[in-house]
Scaffold this motif. Structure first.
Motif, PDB file in Angstrom:
ATOM      1  N   TYR A  37       0.835  -1.208   0.000  1.00  0.00           N
ATOM      2  CA  TYR A  37       0.000   0.000   0.000  1.00  0.00           C
ATOM      3  C   TYR A  37       0.869   1.258   0.000  1.00  0.00           C
ATOM      4  CZ  TYR A  37      -2.922   3.738   1.899  1.00  0.00           C
ATOM      5  OH  TYR A  37      -3.554   4.934   2.106  1.00  0.00           O
ATOM      6  N   LEU A  38       1.970   1.233   0.752  1.00  0.00           N
ATOM      7  CA  LEU A  38       2.890   2.374   0.814  1.00  0.00           C
ATOM      8  C   LEU A  38       3.480   2.660  -0.557  1.00  0.00           C
ATOM      9  CD1 LEU A  38       4.510   4.439   2.542  1.00  0.00           C
ATOM     10  CD2 LEU A  38       6.222   2.631   2.857  1.00  0.00           C
ATOM     11  N   LYS A  39       3.886   1.614  -1.275  1.00  0.00           N
ATOM     12  CA  LYS A  39       4.474   1.801  -2.606  1.00  0.00           C
ATOM     13  C   LYS A  39       3.472   2.423  -3.576  1.00  0.00           C
ATOM     14  CE  LYS A  39       5.792  -2.419  -3.300  1.00  0.00           C
ATOM     15  NZ  LYS A  39       6.388  -3.571  -4.004  1.00  0.00           N
ATOM     16  N   GLU A  40       2.201   2.006  -3.467  1.00  0.00           N
ATOM     17  CA  GLU A  40       1.192   2.495  -4.394  1.00  0.00           C
ATOM     18  C   GLU A  40       0.747   3.914  -4.056  1.00  0.00           C
ATOM     19  OE1 GLU A  40      -1.951  -0.311  -4.258  1.00  0.00           O
ATOM     20  OE2 GLU A  40      -0.761  -1.978  -5.066  1.00  0.00           O
ATOM     21  N   SER A  41       0.587   4.212  -2.770  1.00  0.00           N
ATOM     22  CA  SER A  41       0.018   5.498  -2.364  1.00  0.00           C
ATOM     23  C   SER A  41       1.066   6.593  -2.211  1.00  0.00           C
ATOM     24  CB  SER A  41      -0.756   5.345  -1.050  1.00  0.00           C
ATOM     25  OG  SER A  41       0.108   4.884  -0.015  1.00  0.00           O
ATOM     26  N   CYS A  42       2.286   6.241  -1.823  1.00  0.00           N
ATOM     27  CA  CYS A  42       3.326   7.248  -1.567  1.00  0.00           C
ATOM     28  C   CYS A  42       4.660   6.786  -2.147  1.00  0.00           C
ATOM     29  CB  CYS A  42       3.468   7.518  -0.073  1.00  0.00           C
ATOM     30  SG  CYS A  42       1.955   7.996   0.760  1.00  0.00           S
TER      31      CYS A  42
END
Length: 424
Positions: A361-366
């Motif tokens: 999720y971190l890679k996709e969102s930020c």
């Protein structure tokens, strides 16, 4: 002319009292990554944040390799120092090591409750240190005892757990003042304004606005909301106020989070999350703080935002750090973001964090945060830099004469930089 009659008066009396007492304050200093700090160098320290007691600032200094050459082979050193301006500051000290097996706390040394031949210790100027040792007295630049803890004993004790050492410090600043006679004394209760506003919320008396959150209705008071939140003030009374200010629909917020938000607005404190959600796990509490942080930022509640940041900082873990890091980036929580980046970049944490769903999720969102994360990982890899909360950096060698341990650690960390880069 008649002389005035002088009537002799009785003797006059008065009284006063000199009161000498201690103003006590406490500070907990958590030393994480103890093994990485070894090899920092003799006379080099890791410092706590400064903390205020009795009108003065204080700090704790931990020397992993000892303060002086003769102590390097056997002892670690620990100092308490006056960190602000002051002349002849008199104080008492107590240090407690936390036994992390959960059995008890061990007071390494205390001046409270025991007679001192020369009275409280006096620190002459800013930078004066009171040192904690255990073998023999040192009266040159310090007041106290020399040598804190034998390194081999410390490293095999329950005081060191998960490479972490926890120190509890108490400082009692000695001050004197003169008091006149007290004719009477009337106790004044603490402020209970929060309780009155909280009861107003619970009773719903005078409520003039309603909120709908996922089908559930909440009644509140426009003036209270406007006084507490600049966003509600603009929404309810500003030029851009909603057409319907008597019934407002709240979207993208869960019912327990809105309940907690209202509770804070009226009580100025956080509710019991377990009672609110019916869940008692640390994970559930962390998720609540994450959502409440977003709500605090949305409605301009700075104190609530900082409360959430502080709690999330204390509960950073492998499973939650990625989502907390993404949240910190999205809501401009720079201190919380820094804590999360340092946690993830540690070699012992990086592999496990990268395998969580939160990291995806971190890679996709930020995605931009991953560039910063690479910088932290590279910093660990290239220099094995240890950074304390004050921002002090030290080069942690820790190698043998052939540098074998450093080479192995560099190889492992550089490998993770490569994995992370490929993942990008």
């Amino acid at each position: 002319m008649e002389k005035p009659i002088i009537t002799p008066s009785g003797p006059t009396s008065s009284s006063s009292s000199s009161v000498t007492e201690t103003i006590n304050g406490f500070h907990d200093f958590k030393i994480m990554g103890y093994s990485l700090s070894k090899g920092i160098g003799i006379g080099k320290y890791i410092a706590s944040e400064t903390f205020d007691v009795g009108g003065y600032s204080w700090a704790i200094y931990f020397y992993p390799d000892g303060k002086s050459l003769e102590d390097n082979s056997f002892y670690v050193s620990l100092f308490i120092a006056l960190a602000s301006q002051g002349n002849d500051v008199r104080a008492l000290f107590e240090l407690t090591l936390l036994d992390q097996s959960g059995n008890h706390n061990h007071k390494i040394h205390t001046h409270f409750g025991r007679p001192l031949e020369t009275g409280p210790y006096t620190l002459k100027y800013r930078g004066s240190m009171w040192c904690i040792y255990s073998d023999f007295n040192c009266w040159s630049c310090c007041r106290g005892y020399k040598r804190f803890f034998k390194r081999t004993t410390l490293e095999t004790s329950d005081y060191l757990k998960d490479d972490c050492l926890q120190v509890h410090c108490c400082v009692g600043v000695v001050k004197s003042h003169t008091e006149g006679p007290k004719v009477y004394s009337i106790p004044v209760p603490v402020s209970d304004i929060g309780q009155h506003f909280g009861q107003l919320l619970e009773s719903r008396k005078g409520a003039d606005v309603k909120f709908q959150v996922n089908g559930e209705i909440f009644a509140a008071h426009k003036l209270v909301l406007a006084a507490r939140s600049p966003v509600f003030r603009a929404q309810l009374f500003g030029q851009m106020k909603d057409q319907n200010t008597e019934f407002i629909n709240i979207v993208e917020m869960e019912v327990p989070v809105f309940k907690a938000l209202l509770h804070f607005l009226y009580w100025d404190s956080l509710p019991d999350f377990e009672e609110l959600t019916g869940l008692s796990s640390q994970w559930a509490s962390t998720v609540m703080f994450q959502h409440l942080l977003a709500a605090a930022d949305q409605y301009g509640l700075e104190r609530l935002r900082l409360l959430c940041e502080s709690s999330l900082c204390d509960s950073v873990s492998i499973d939650t750090v990625s989502t907390t890091l993404a949240l910190a980036e999205q809501h401009h929580c720079f201190q919380l973001k820094s804590v999360c980046l340092k946690f993830v970049a540690m070699p012992k944490n990086l592999r496990a964090v990268m395998q969580t769903d939160g990291f995806d999720y971190l890679k996709e969102s930020c995605p931009s945060v991953l560039t910063e994360l690479l910088e932290y990982v590279a910093r660990f890899s290239k220099h094995s830099v240890f950074i304390n909360r004050s921002g002090n950096e030290g080069l942690l060698d820790g190698s043998d004469v052939h540098g074998r341990r450093v080479k192995q650690r560099l190889y492992e960390n550089l490998l993770w930089v490569k994995i992370l880069t490929n993942d990008l």
